[in-house]
Scaffold this active site. Structure first.
Site, PDB file in Angstrom:
ATOM      1  N   TRP A 152      18.217 -17.185  31.160  1.00  0.00           N
ATOM      2  CA  TRP A 152      18.684 -17.962  32.307  1.00  0.00           C
ATOM      3  C   TRP A 152      20.017 -18.664  32.065  1.00  0.00           C
ATOM      4  CZ3 TRP A 152      19.265 -22.791  30.381  1.00  0.00           C
ATOM      5  CH2 TRP A 152      18.436 -23.170  29.325  1.00  0.00           C
ATOM      6  N   ASN A 153      20.431 -18.849  30.812  1.00  0.00           N
ATOM      7  CA  ASN A 153      21.553 -19.749  30.551  1.00  0.00           C
ATOM      8  C   ASN A 153      22.926 -19.166  30.864  1.00  0.00           C
ATOM      9  OD1 ASN A 153      21.000 -18.072  28.264  1.00  0.00           O
ATOM     10  ND2 ASN A 153      22.294 -19.384  26.999  1.00  0.00           N
ATOM     11  N   GLU A 207      16.996 -25.239  16.822  1.00  0.00           N
ATOM     12  CA  GLU A 207      17.880 -25.098  17.981  1.00  0.00           C
ATOM     13  C   GLU A 207      17.394 -26.024  19.095  1.00  0.00           C
ATOM     14  OE1 GLU A 207      20.057 -21.419  20.247  1.00  0.00           O
ATOM     15  OE2 GLU A 207      17.898 -21.232  19.945  1.00  0.00           O
ATOM     16  N   GLU A 232      19.617 -10.320  20.837  1.00  0.00           N
ATOM     17  CA  GLU A 232      20.572 -11.413  20.666  1.00  0.00           C
ATOM     18  C   GLU A 232      19.769 -12.702  20.806  1.00  0.00           C
ATOM     19  OE1 GLU A 232      22.539 -14.376  20.880  1.00  0.00           O
ATOM     20  OE2 GLU A 232      23.120 -13.837  22.923  1.00  0.00           O
ATOM     21  N   LEU A 233      19.614 -13.435  19.698  1.00  0.00           N
ATOM     22  CA  LEU A 233      18.623 -14.510  19.635  1.00  0.00           C
ATOM     23  C   LEU A 233      19.273 -15.881  19.411  1.00  0.00           C
ATOM     24  CD1 LEU A 233      16.025 -12.485  17.527  1.00  0.00           C
ATOM     25  CD2 LEU A 233      16.256 -12.604  20.025  1.00  0.00           C
ATOM     26  N   CYS A 274      23.636 -20.313  23.066  1.00  0.00           N
ATOM     27  CA  CYS A 274      23.063 -19.922  21.776  1.00  0.00           C
ATOM     28  C   CYS A 274      24.034 -20.074  20.621  1.00  0.00           C
ATOM     29  CB  CYS A 274      22.532 -18.491  21.840  1.00  0.00           C
ATOM     30  SG  CYS A 274      23.783 -17.273  22.323  1.00  0.00           S
ATOM     31  N   GLY A 305      17.477 -13.980  24.168  1.00  0.00           N
ATOM     32  CA  GLY A 305      16.616 -15.141  24.358  1.00  0.00           C
ATOM     33  C   GLY A 305      16.349 -15.818  23.030  1.00  0.00           C
ATOM     34  N   LYS A 363      15.157  -6.790  34.050  1.00  0.00           N
ATOM     35  CA  LYS A 363      14.350  -7.964  34.393  1.00  0.00           C
ATOM     36  C   LYS A 363      15.152  -9.220  34.064  1.00  0.00           C
ATOM     37  CE  LYS A 363      11.969 -10.916  32.530  1.00  0.00           C
ATOM     38  NZ  LYS A 363      12.113 -12.158  33.342  1.00  0.00           N
TER      39      LYS A 363
END
Length: 468
Positions: free
Chosen positions: A145-146, A375, A244-245, A278, A222, A169
Site C-alpha cells: 500500500w505504501n 522496522e 522486495e522486503l 522500506c 511487502g 493483486k
C-alpha cells in the site's frame, strides 16, 4: 472502468464472492470507494485466462509489445492529475509528495523499461551454443500500500514487456491506482487475459496466487514476515520468486562531511511518506564526540516538516495510512522511551482519532534496542554513536536487513565506506536515484532486483541451445 468489478480476460466482471472491501481516506476517514473482495475462484479464473493468453502472447513480436506499453505509459502520463489525486486520497499523501515522489519518477521508470526491452540482448552466442532469454509465463504480482503506483509499475510493466501474462493483486488499502492502470491497459488494446486484476485480502487472493500451480512466478513487495510466508507457498511447486522486503537502513556520518546535506537526505527518506518507506534511512550513525553538532542540525531541519491541508504545496506531512499503522508506530515510540532512549524531538502521538504522527528523533540509542533493530515504518529516526569508522560499519551491517544505506563524508573515505556496507543500495553524499539502476536488498531484505536491466531480467528465464 467499474471499481466494483474485477478485470479478468479483457472484461470487467463480478467477483465470485460478491463481497466488497471499504477503501478509507486516511486524512478524512471517509469511505470513498469499495472494491471486490476477490477469492480463490476469482484467482482461478484469472490464472486460467492468463495461461491461455500466454500460449500466443509469448510469441508476440517485441515491436508489438513495446508499442502497446507505449500507449499505456502515454495514457498514464495524460492522467497524471488523476493519479496524483487518487494517491492523495487512498494513501493520505500530501499532493506535492503524491506528484513528485509517487507519480512522476515511476512514469519515467516505465519509459526506461521500454528502452530496456527494445535494446535487451535476448539471444547471445557462446562457443557452441546460443543462450536465449524468454518469458517466464504467468506472473502473480503482489503489491503493497505504501507506494501504490511504483510497486505496480515495477512488476506489471517489465513483466508484460518481456512477454509474460500477469495477474495483479494490489493492496486492499490502496487499490484505486491499479484500476487506472487496468483501464489504460484495456484502452491500449492488449489481448484478453494478458493482464488481469483481482482485488482482495492478502490472506485470500495473495495466498491463492502464491500457491497456484499454474502461476510460474511471484513478484512480491511487502514486509519480511509476509514475504517469507509467500515464499513458502510459492516454493510448494518451486515458483520463481522476486521478493522486495523490509529494511532498517543506516546512514553513516563521517567527520569532515557536509552534514547539512546529510541531514536533509536522511530526513527526506524518514519523514516524507510518513516514514512508510522500506528503504528509509532510519538509523543515523554519528561520531561520538560530535553529537551536539548533529543534534542542532536535526532540530532545525526537522522543524521544516509540518502538517496541513494535503492540497497545499507547502504541506510536507500527511497522516499514516491506517489505524493499524498509527497503532504500530505509537507502540514503537512508547517502546523507545521505555528502553531509555532520549527524545530529541517529538512525543507519543495523542490518540485523538487522527492518524497523524509528528516527527520523532531518538538519541542515546544503543544497537541492542528494539527501535534500533526493528522496522518501525513511521516518521521515527534513531541516532546512534560510534568511536571509529570500523565500528560504524559494524553497527550498520549488524542487521537482519540490507536494503539501503548512505554515507556522508569526504569523497574518498565515503566511497570506501559505502563499499563495505552489506546492502543493496548506498547513497554517497549528493548521489541521486537513477531509473536505470537496480533496487533490492541483501539478507532478509529480499531476493532479486527491481529497476534497470536487472529488474527486467527477473521476468525472463534462461535457456541454452547447443547447436554446434
Amino acid at each position: 472502468m467499474d471499481i466494483r468489478k474485477l478485470y479478468i480476460n479483457g472484461e470487467w466482471v463480478e467477483s465470485e464472492g460478491h463481497e466488497y472491501i471499504d477503501i478509507e481516506n486516511p486524512d478524512t476517514h471517509e469511505i470513498f470507494a469499495q472494491v471486490p473482495r476477490g477469492n480463490k475462484d476469482d484467482v482461478d479464473k484469472a490464472v486460467r485466462a492468463a495461461r491461455a493468453a500466454f500460449e500466443t502472447w509469448q510469441y508476440t513480436p517485441l515491436e508489438q509489445r513495446t508499442a502497446l506499453m507505449e500507449k499505456v505509459v502515454n495514457g498514464l502520463e495524460s492522467r497524471r492529475q488523476d493519479l496524483i489525486e487518487t494517491i492523495t486520497k487512498e494513501l493520505g499523501s500530501p499532493y506535492k509528495v503524491s506528484a513528485e515522489v509517487h507519480t512522476d519518477p515511476f512514469i519515467l521508470e516505465a519509459k526506461h523499461y521500454i528502452k530496456v526491452a527494445k535494446n535487451f540482448p535476448y539471444e547471445e552466442r557462446r562457443q557452441t551454443s546460443v543462450v536465449v532469454r524468454e518469458p517466464v509465463g504467468v506472473v502473480g504480482g503482489l503489491t503493497p500500500w505504501n507506494f501504490p503506483l511504483e510497486q505496480i509499475e515495477k512488476k506489471v510493466v517489465p513483466a508484460l514487456l518481456a512477454g509474460n501474462c500477469v495477474v495483479l493483486k494490489p493492496s486492499q488499502f490502496t487499490p484505486m491506482t491499479a484500476y487506472i492502470l487496468a483501464e489504460e491497459i484495456h484502452k491500449a488494446g492488449y489481448p484478453a487475459g494478458v493482464f488481469n486484476l483481482v482485488t482482495g485480502r492478502g490472506g485470500e487472493v495473495g495466498d491463492a496466487l502464491a500457491a497456484h500451480p499454474d502461476v510460474d512466478m511471484i513478484s512480491f513487495t511487502g514486509s519480511t514476515d509476509a514475504g517469507r510466508a509467500v515464499a513458502i507457498k510459492g516454493l510448494s511447486n518451486i515458483k520463481k520468486l522476486a521478493l522486495e522486503l523490509g529494511g532498517k537502513s543506516a546512514a553513516i556520518f563521517l567527520k569532515g562531511g557536509d552534514w547539512e546535506n546529510g541531514v536533509n537526505g536522511v530526513l527526506e527518506t524518514v519523514m516524507l511518506n510518513g516514514g512508510q518507506t522500506c528503504n528509509a534511512l532510519t538509523r543515523m550513525l554519528v561520531p561520538e564526540d560530535e553529537t551536539g553538532k548533529i543534534e542542532e542540525i536535526l532540530k532545525r531541519k526537522a522543524a521544516e516538516y509540518h502538517f496541513g491541508p494535503l492540497n497545499n504545496p507547502q504541506t510536507t506531512l500527511g497522516p499514516l495510512a491506517s489505524r493499524k499503522q498509527f497503532d504500530r508506530v505509537r507502540k514503537y515510540i512508547e517502546t523507545g522511551i521505555s528502553e531509555g532512549a532520549r527524545l530529541l524531538i517529538g512525543e507519543v502521538p495523542e490518540d485523538n482519532g487522527s492518524y497523524n504522527v509528528k516527527p520523532v528523533i531518538f538519541c542515546d540509542v544503543t544497537p541492542d534496542m528494539v527501535i534500533a533493530r526493528e522496522e518501525i515504518f513511521g516518521p521515527v529516526l534513531v541516532v546512534l554513536t560510534y568511536k571509529t569508522v570500523e565500528e560504524a560499519i559494524e553497527i550498520a551491517n549488524d542487521s537482519i536487513y540490507g536494503l539501503a544505506g548512505a554515507v556522508y563524508g569526504p569523497e574518498k573515505e565515503a566511497n570506501e565506506t559505502a563499499r563495505k556496507m552489506k546492502t543493496g543500495t548506498v547513497y554517497v553524499n549528493e548521489g541521486q536515484w537513477d531509473e536505470a539502476s537496480p533496487f533490492g536488498g541483501y539478507k532478509q531484505s529480499g531476493l532479486g532486483r527491481e529497476g534497470g536491466i536487472e529488474g527486467y531480467e527477473e521476468f525472463l528465464e534462461i535457456k541454452t541451445i547447443y547447436d554446434k
